[in-house]
Enzyme design. Structure first.
Site, PDB file in Angstrom:
ATOM      1  N   CYS A 103       4.493  -9.268  -8.376  1.00 54.90           N
ATOM      2  CA  CYS A 103       3.384 -10.106  -7.894  1.00 54.90           C
ATOM      3  C   CYS A 103       2.152 -10.037  -8.797  1.00 54.90           C
ATOM      4  CB  CYS A 103       3.017  -9.717  -6.469  1.00 54.90           C
ATOM      5  SG  CYS A 103       4.428  -9.755  -5.369  1.00 54.90           S
TER       6      CYS A 103
ATOM      7  N   HIS B 136      -3.807 -12.249  -5.033  1.00 56.20           N
ATOM      8  CA  HIS B 136      -2.388 -12.444  -4.738  1.00 56.20           C
ATOM      9  C   HIS B 136      -2.255 -12.676  -3.229  1.00 56.20           C
ATOM     10  CE1 HIS B 136       1.815 -12.108  -4.348  1.00 56.20           C
ATOM     11  NE2 HIS B 136       1.791 -10.942  -3.736  1.00 56.20           N
TER      12      HIS B 136
ATOM     13  N   ASN C 170       4.299 -15.740   0.297  1.00 57.99           N
ATOM     14  CA  ASN C 170       4.184 -14.901  -0.896  1.00 57.99           C
ATOM     15  C   ASN C 170       5.183 -15.395  -1.940  1.00 57.99           C
ATOM     16  OD1 ASN C 170       4.289 -12.857  -2.813  1.00 57.99           O
ATOM     17  ND2 ASN C 170       4.422 -11.184  -1.331  1.00 57.99           N
TER      18      ASN C 170
HETATM   19  O1  UT7 Z   1       3.594  -8.873  -2.573  1.00 56.56           O
HETATM   20  C1  UT7 Z   1       3.096  -7.603  -2.847  1.00 56.56           C
HETATM   21  C2  UT7 Z   1       3.681  -6.540  -2.096  1.00 56.56           C
HETATM   22  N1  UT7 Z   1       3.824  -6.809  -0.682  1.00 56.56           N
HETATM   23  C3  UT7 Z   1       2.927  -6.378   0.191  1.00 56.56           C
HETATM   24  O2  UT7 Z   1       1.914  -5.862  -0.179  1.00 56.56           O
HETATM   25  C4  UT7 Z   1       3.280  -6.528   1.634  1.00 56.56           C
HETATM   26  C5  UT7 Z   1       2.527  -5.541   2.412  1.00 56.56           C
HETATM   27  N2  UT7 Z   1       2.907  -5.429   3.794  1.00 56.56           N
HETATM   28  C6  UT7 Z   1       2.683  -6.361   4.759  1.00 56.56           C
HETATM   29  O3  UT7 Z   1       2.184  -7.421   4.482  1.00 56.56           O
HETATM   30  C7  UT7 Z   1       3.014  -5.986   6.181  1.00 56.56           C
HETATM   31  O4  UT7 Z   1       3.347  -4.628   6.226  1.00 56.56           O
HETATM   32  C8  UT7 Z   1       4.172  -6.817   6.818  1.00 56.56           C
HETATM   33  C9  UT7 Z   1       3.689  -8.242   7.064  1.00 56.56           C
HETATM   34  C10 UT7 Z   1       5.361  -6.842   5.900  1.00 56.56           C
HETATM   35  C11 UT7 Z   1       4.554  -6.242   8.156  1.00 56.56           C
HETATM   36  O5  UT7 Z   1       3.447  -6.130   9.020  1.00 56.56           O
HETATM   37  P1  UT7 Z   1       3.127  -4.760   9.777  1.00 56.56           P
HETATM   38  O6  UT7 Z   1       1.955  -5.017  10.613  1.00 56.56           O
HETATM   39  O7  UT7 Z   1       3.040  -3.684   8.737  1.00 56.56           O
HETATM   40  O8  UT7 Z   1       4.398  -4.603  10.691  1.00 56.56           O
HETATM   41  P2  UT7 Z   1       5.457  -3.397  10.744  1.00 56.56           P
HETATM   42  O9  UT7 Z   1       6.390  -3.499   9.579  1.00 56.56           O
HETATM   43  O10 UT7 Z   1       4.751  -2.101  10.955  1.00 56.56           O
HETATM   44  O11 UT7 Z   1       6.228  -3.780  12.055  1.00 56.56           O
HETATM   45  C12 UT7 Z   1       5.589  -3.810  13.332  1.00 56.56           C
HETATM   46  C13 UT7 Z   1       6.575  -4.287  14.386  1.00 56.56           C
HETATM   47  C14 UT7 Z   1       7.922  -3.559  14.318  1.00 56.56           C
HETATM   48  O12 UT7 Z   1       8.394  -3.427  15.630  1.00 56.56           O
HETATM   49  P3  UT7 Z   1       8.225  -2.036  16.429  1.00 56.56           P
HETATM   50  O13 UT7 Z   1       8.941  -1.020  15.592  1.00 56.56           O
HETATM   51  O14 UT7 Z   1       6.751  -1.793  16.508  1.00 56.56           O
HETATM   52  O15 UT7 Z   1       8.875  -2.335  17.733  1.00 56.56           O
HETATM   53  C15 UT7 Z   1       8.813  -4.514  13.559  1.00 56.56           C
HETATM   54  O16 UT7 Z   1      10.171  -4.344  13.879  1.00 56.56           O
HETATM   55  O17 UT7 Z   1       6.882  -5.688  14.153  1.00 56.56           O
HETATM   56  C16 UT7 Z   1       8.305  -5.840  14.058  1.00 56.56           C
HETATM   57  N3  UT7 Z   1       8.570  -6.942  13.125  1.00 56.56           N
HETATM   58  C17 UT7 Z   1       8.652  -8.232  13.528  1.00 56.56           C
HETATM   59  N4  UT7 Z   1       8.542  -8.800  14.752  1.00 56.56           N
HETATM   60  C18 UT7 Z   1       8.654 -10.154  14.811  1.00 56.56           C
HETATM   61  C19 UT7 Z   1       8.761  -6.880  11.788  1.00 56.56           C
HETATM   62  N5  UT7 Z   1       8.966  -8.121  11.311  1.00 56.56           N
HETATM   63  C20 UT7 Z   1       8.904  -8.965  12.365  1.00 56.56           C
HETATM   64  C21 UT7 Z   1       9.037 -10.366  12.496  1.00 56.56           C
HETATM   65  N6  UT7 Z   1       8.896 -10.912  13.725  1.00 56.56           N
HETATM   66  N7  UT7 Z   1       9.269 -11.176  11.441  1.00 56.56           N
END
Ligand code: UT7
Length: 327
Positions: free
Chosen positions: A113, A252, A282
């Site tokens: 990225c 980004h 992204n």
């Molecule tokens: O491009 C450069 C590099 N990339 C980045 O820098 C990305 C950085 N990270 C992020 O943008 C975020 O971490 C994400 C958008 C990927 C995820 O958001 P988050 O707030 O960190 O969510 P999480 O991974 O901690 O997941 C929270 C909850 C989980 O459920 P439980 O365990 O709390 O029950 C996941 O299973 O959300 C759940 N979850 C979803 N639920 C509905 C994960 N993906 C989804 C989804 N829809 N698509």
């Protein structure tokens, strides 16, 4: 030192739009979750017949027309991509041939990225050193080809697209400072493990889904905020420019919450941040490129304005670029 500026920009986004509602039919997710956690509403997907070089060529043609530069006058083409048409030859050589840029040296760089910021910085060095006069830099990706459409943790995030810029020596303004960073200790947080020399393609690597993006999003989130804020502060300090003198930060586009957290950390208000993540998701190296192109097209960047490109991605790598717009 020679001044190097961007004199033309172009973009290409595939026509097919995949909305959050479409994704609700594929995996257990919701429009509400995707919007509030990422800021994304929709993304573009390349047509079956379109490869990364096709996206790159379309963006390049627009940038060359904008710069009023003929392909024959290009001396260097750099494509930033992590989704090349094939392992070799590079996308840049395919672009060189399709454009008819017969005089241009051409190569790809892999900086995920942060690829567009890395490539701008590299092209600038060639021009400053006097090796080349006109360079074409492209960020182009077809991430849909390496996305696991059954993994809700990643498939809601990514999209396809390309952005391009023509760089040349300018008499006023131009790139004021650049900074590139890397910390390979965190390579496990974001990668695509299959298909290279570590895990060559076999039936087993395909069965194990090793040809798709693997990501630990929440770990990356914290590092992204810290490194992007640091990169912005470094390029400002290097150029002796105050944040208040910057018209627009073009970051980004990985997550609205990351962008807002970076803004808060460096003390920037929302009106000076450019975001188009809602439309495209992204697009890795294409994200910063397309965001810059659209900010210019929308009239948000004019001659004499100072803009700051700021990016972070797999590697981990990050970087920033401070530019006084010279066109
Ligand atoms: O491009 C450069 C590099 N990339 C980045 O820098 C990305 C950085 N990270 C992020 O943008 C975020 O971490 C994400 C958008 C990927 C995820 O958001 P988050 O707030 O960190 O969510 P999480 O991974 O901690 O997941 C929270 C909850 C989980 O459920 P439980 O365990 O709390 O029950 C996941 O299973 O959300 C759940 N979850 C979803 N639920 C509905 C994960 N993906 C989804 C989804 N829809 N698509």
């Amino acid at each position: 030192m020679k001044k190097v500026g961007i004199i033309g920009v172009g973009e290409y986004l595939p026509k097919h739009v995949l909305t959050n509602a479409d994704l609700e039919k594929l995996v257990e997710t919701s429009d509400e979750w995707i919007k509030t956690r990422t800021g994304i509403s929709q993304r573009r997907l390349a047509d079956k017949a379109e490869a990364t070089s096709d996206l790159a060529v379309n963006a390049a043609r627009e940038a060359l027309a904008d710069a009023k530069i003929k392909p024959e006058d290009l001396e260097l083409i750099i494509v930033a991509t992590i989704t090349p048409d094939m392992p070799f030859p590079s996308v840049a050589t395919i672009v060189q041939n399709t454009l008819g840029a017969k005089k241009a040296a051409a190569f790809d760089i892999s900086a995920a990225c942060a690829g567009f910021v890395y490539a701008i910085s590299i092209a600038r060095q060639f021009i400053v050193a006097g090796a080349y006069k006109n360079a074409l830099v492209i960020g182009a990706e077809t991430l849909s080809r390496v996305t696991d459409w059954q993994d809700r943790g990643t498939c809601v995030l990514f999209g396809d697209g390309a952005g391009a810029a023509v760089l040349t020596e300018v008499s006023r303004g131009g790139i004021m400072s650049t900074y590139l960073g890397c910390d390979g200790t965190h390579m496990g947080l974001l990668n695509l493990p299959g298909g290279g020399s570590r895990n060559p393609t076999t039936h087993q690597t395909v069965d194990n889904k090793m040809h798709f993006i693997k990501m630990q999003g929440n770990e990356l989130f914290k590092i992204a905020v810290r490194r992007m804020a640091e990169a912005a502060e470094i390029v400002l300090r290097q150029a002796n420019v105050e944040l208040s003198d910057v018209k627009l930060i073009i970051p980004h586009q990985a997550n609205t919450r990351i962008i807002m957290a970076v803004a808060k950390k460096i003390g920037l208000t929302e009106d000076r941040i450019y975001m188009n993540i809602a439309k495209y998701g992204n697009m890795s190296s294409a994200s910063t490129a397309v965001a810059m192109v659209e900010a210019v097209k929308e009239g948000k960047v004019e001659k004499g304005d100072i803009i700051l490109l700021d990016a972070f991605g797999a590697g981990l790598v990050w970087g920033a670029c401070l530019i006084e717009w010279s066109k």
